[in-house]
Design an enzyme around this catalytic site. Structure first.
Site, PDB file in Angstrom:
ATOM      1  N   LYS A 221       0.823  -1.220   0.000  1.00  0.00           N
ATOM      2  CA  LYS A 221       0.000   0.000   0.000  1.00  0.00           C
ATOM      3  C   LYS A 221       0.856   1.269   0.000  1.00  0.00           C
ATOM      4  CE  LYS A 221      -4.295  -1.882   1.616  1.00  0.00           C
ATOM      5  NZ  LYS A 221      -5.274  -2.086   2.689  1.00  0.00           N
ATOM      6  N   ARG A 255      -3.596  -9.918   5.309  1.00  0.00           N
ATOM      7  CA  ARG A 255      -4.022  -9.955   3.905  1.00  0.00           C
ATOM      8  C   ARG A 255      -2.849  -9.499   3.043  1.00  0.00           C
ATOM      9  NH1 ARG A 255      -6.195  -6.770   0.000  1.00  0.00           N
ATOM     10  NH2 ARG A 255      -7.923  -7.615  -1.208  1.00  0.00           N
TER      11      ARG A 255
HETATM   12  N1  HH2 Z   1      -7.354  -3.734   1.115  1.00  0.00           N
HETATM   13  C1  HH2 Z   1      -7.686  -3.786  -0.197  1.00  0.00           C
HETATM   14  C2  HH2 Z   1      -8.835  -4.452  -0.610  1.00  0.00           C
HETATM   15  N2  HH2 Z   1      -9.621  -5.097   0.274  1.00  0.00           N
HETATM   16  N3  HH2 Z   1     -10.082  -5.750   2.491  1.00  0.00           N
HETATM   17  C3  HH2 Z   1      -9.766  -5.736   3.795  1.00  0.00           C
HETATM   18  N4  HH2 Z   1     -10.543  -6.382   4.680  1.00  0.00           N
HETATM   19  N5  HH2 Z   1      -8.669  -5.065   4.265  1.00  0.00           N
HETATM   20  C4  HH2 Z   1      -7.829  -4.387   3.429  1.00  0.00           C
HETATM   21  O1  HH2 Z   1      -6.847  -3.778   3.914  1.00  0.00           O
HETATM   22  C5  HH2 Z   1      -8.130  -4.386   2.021  1.00  0.00           C
HETATM   23  C6  HH2 Z   1      -9.294  -5.087   1.590  1.00  0.00           C
HETATM   24  C7  HH2 Z   1      -6.814  -3.110  -1.214  1.00  0.00           C
HETATM   25  O2  HH2 Z   1      -5.913  -4.021  -1.784  1.00  0.00           O
HETATM   26  P1  HH2 Z   1      -6.111  -4.728  -3.224  1.00  0.00           P
HETATM   27  O3  HH2 Z   1      -7.244  -5.705  -3.157  1.00  0.00           O
HETATM   28  O4  HH2 Z   1      -4.837  -5.323  -3.653  1.00  0.00           O
HETATM   29  O5  HH2 Z   1      -6.429  -3.535  -4.188  1.00  0.00           O
HETATM   30  P2  HH2 Z   1      -7.729  -3.094  -4.984  1.00  0.00           P
HETATM   31  O6  HH2 Z   1      -8.757  -2.672  -3.962  1.00  0.00           O
HETATM   32  O7  HH2 Z   1      -7.247  -1.962  -5.850  1.00  0.00           O
HETATM   33  O8  HH2 Z   1      -8.222  -4.278  -5.769  1.00  0.00           O
END
Ligand code: HH2
Length: 274
Positions: A221, A255
């Site tokens: 992040k 995660r």
């Molecule tokens: N971060 C992201 C997405 N979902 N869910 C939870 N519970 N906690 C988190 O910190 C979290 C999440 C962001 O990461 P990523 O899925 O890689 O990115 P994107 O939302 O752009 O798909």
């Protein structure tokens, strides 16, 4: 800590678990487009399980700041084939969605966890998930992805985020959801300044004291980018350091995008912790 009821599984949580991220999206912040097609996403998920992922989190919508919303039908079309293909993979399957229609479809396809970055704020989301045994990850986000990074302001970020999560835990309980199904997440990077993110990470022990497992996502992040000055593809070392700091403060589900490296880091840390 009582085990987590997680659909077909019961997770002991006596050691920190690794949740591998599978983004079936064209635009996710760290890996958008790499696994946008079902075959690539399924192969990626199987690879993460092979590397030691304890759970996989399948998402059909990017929630990065400013991401374009996706219709529920498109989101279902993205995640459904991946869920179906991984049913026999022997690991709990989480679906990362904030849309009640997608929650219902995912549960009908056997999802073991629903991960809602809006923290089941809407009545429709609570109604979609209240029945059954799926685990529910309640995450805090300020506003929504299109606005959340527009100068977020809190009176006291720790007490407001913790208060929100407690409130949702109570609302879910009133809807008949056993606390044994609930995971709490402070939502690192979701409507927070870098200082807010650091305060929330430092305050994890207080959140863990609520008695529910805490999930933390810091992998790749912008917090890591700011602290290290590194672009997305060079944030592994910083992500591992933040993950271990979260584990040391009681986080029980991490995660991550990089499962093999995360498992190694946790194994070494745990051996030293005894
Ligand atoms: N971060 C992201 C997405 N979902 N869910 C939870 N519970 N906690 C988190 O910190 C979290 C999440 C962001 O990461 P990523 O899925 O890689 O990115 P994107 O939302 O752009 O798909």
């Amino acid at each position: 800590m009582t085990p987590l009821a997680c659909g077909r599984f019961e997770l002991a949580l006596d050691r920190p678990l690794v949740m591998g991220v599978v983004n079936v999206t064209p635009d996710s912040f760290s890996d958008g487009g790499l696994y946008a097609h079902a075959d690539a996403a399924i192969a990626h998920a199987r690879r993460l399980i092979g590397e030691g992922a304890d759970l996989v989190d399948i998402g059909g919508e990017s929630t990065r700041p400013g991401a374009a919303p996706v219709s529920p039908a498109d989101e279902i079309a993205r995640v459904a084939p991946v869920l179906e293909a991984l049913r026999d993979a022997g690991r709990p399957l989480s679906v990362d969605t904030r849309r009640p229609e997608v929650m219902r479809a995912a549960l009908a396809l056997g999802a073991d966890m629903i991960n809602d970055v809006e923290g089941f704020r809407s009545r429709a989301a609570i109604d979609a998930v209240a029945g059954g045994r799926a685990a529910l990850c309640v995450m805090h986000m300020l506003g929504d992805p299109s606005t959340m990074q527009h100068a977020p302001v809190y009176r006291d970020v720790v007490s407001q985020v913790h208060g929100f999560l407690q409130d949702r835990l109570q609302r879910l309980g009133e809807a008949g959801v056993s606390p044994a199904r609930v995971v709490l997440d402070p939502g690192i990077g979701f409507g927070k300044t870098q200082e807010d993110n650091l305060r929330l990470l430092r305050a994890l022990p207080a959140l863990c004291a609520a008695g529910r497992p805490v999930l933390v996502g810091v992998s790749r992040k912008s917090l890591i980018g700011h602290l290290t000055g590194r672009p997305l593809d060079e944030r592994l070392a910083g992500s591992l350091a933040a993950m271990l700091a979260a584990a040391a403060r009681g986080a029980r589900i991490l995660r991550v995008h990089d499962v093999a490296a995360s498992r190694d880091a946790l194994a070494v840390w745990q051996a030293i912790e005894g």
